[in-house]
Design a protein around this motif. Structure first.
Motif, short mmCIF file in Angstrom:
data_model
loop_
_atom_site.label_atom_id
_atom_site.label_comp_id
_atom_site.label_asym_id
_atom_site.label_seq_id
_atom_site.Cartn_x
_atom_site.Cartn_y
_atom_site.Cartn_z
N MET A 32 8.31 26.36 -21.41
CA MET A 32 6.99 26.89 -21.16
C MET A 32 6.66 26.60 -19.71
SD MET A 32 4.11 27.96 -23.14
CE MET A 32 4.56 27.34 -24.71
N THR A 33 6.23 27.63 -19.00
CA THR A 33 5.81 27.44 -17.62
C THR A 33 4.30 27.56 -17.54
OG1 THR A 33 6.10 29.78 -17.13
CG2 THR A 33 7.97 28.35 -16.66
N ASP A 62 8.45 30.19 -22.89
CA ASP A 62 9.85 30.26 -22.49
C ASP A 62 10.58 31.24 -23.40
OD1 ASP A 62 10.37 28.89 -24.89
OD2 ASP A 62 10.46 26.95 -23.89
N ILE A 63 11.85 31.43 -23.15
CA ILE A 63 12.63 32.44 -23.89
C ILE A 63 12.67 32.13 -25.38
CG2 ILE A 63 14.95 33.40 -24.18
CD1 ILE A 63 15.23 33.17 -21.10
N LYS A 64 12.90 30.88 -25.75
CA LYS A 64 12.97 30.50 -27.16
C LYS A 64 11.62 30.76 -27.85
CE LYS A 64 14.29 26.63 -30.09
NZ LYS A 64 14.77 25.25 -30.11
N THR A 65 10.54 30.42 -27.19
CA THR A 65 9.21 30.65 -27.74
C THR A 65 8.93 32.14 -27.89
OG1 THR A 65 8.43 28.57 -26.79
CG2 THR A 65 6.74 30.16 -27.42
N CYS A 66 9.38 32.94 -26.91
CA CYS A 66 9.22 34.40 -27.02
C CYS A 66 9.92 34.93 -28.26
CB CYS A 66 9.79 35.09 -25.78
SG CYS A 66 8.77 34.93 -24.31
N HIS A 84 10.46 37.47 -18.33
CA HIS A 84 11.81 36.92 -18.34
C HIS A 84 12.89 37.99 -18.18
CE1 HIS A 84 10.32 33.01 -19.35
NE2 HIS A 84 9.76 33.45 -20.46
#
Length: 134
Positions: A1-2, A62-66, A86
């Motif tokens: 997460m950014t 982040d990608i996993k959260t998406c 991303h």
């Protein structure tokens, strides 16, 4: 997460604005005491704080959260990755015919998210198909 909000290319909406719109369309009550944020977080297998930060645009998933957000929404991960910044939109496949789309995905693509609306749309399709010439 950014941290910080992200506004993908060629869109007026931030990720949080987009996710809020999608959740409201699916019947989640996002008001402070509405319970929708926690309900969606539970469905996605994420912490309520993560969803809250994403909805407030203080963090970009982040990608996993998406991936978890996409699965919980019942949509493909690619468009969510594009929304989060991303992946560029031109990286997604643009085939003219979808391969084996489920009934749920088809209804979601049409913007139909409630059971009542789904029932009405499916009844309309059945009625139209029954009127076709053999």
């Amino acid at each position: 997460m950014t941290t910080g909000s992200h506004r993908p290319e060629n869109t007026e909406e931030t990720f949080g604005e987009w996710l809020s719109r999608e959740l409201i369309a699916r019947g989640y009550d996002l008001r402070e005491r509405g319970g929708g944020r926690r309900a969606f977080a539970d469905k996605a297998g994420l912490g309520a704080a993560i969803i809250s930060r994403v909805l407030r645009d203080t963090a970009v998933p982040d990608i996993k959260t998406c991936g978890k957000i996409a699965r919980a929404l019942g949509i493909k991960t690619g468009p969510v990755l594009v929304r989060a910044g991303h992946l560029p939109a031109d990286e997604l496949p643009t085939g003219t015919t979808p391969a084996n789309i489920s009934q749920r995905d088809a209804l979601a693509a049409l913007g139909v998210h409630t059971n009542e609306d789904s029932t009405a749309v499916l009844a309309l399709i059945r009625a139209l198909n029954s009127r076709r010439e053999p």
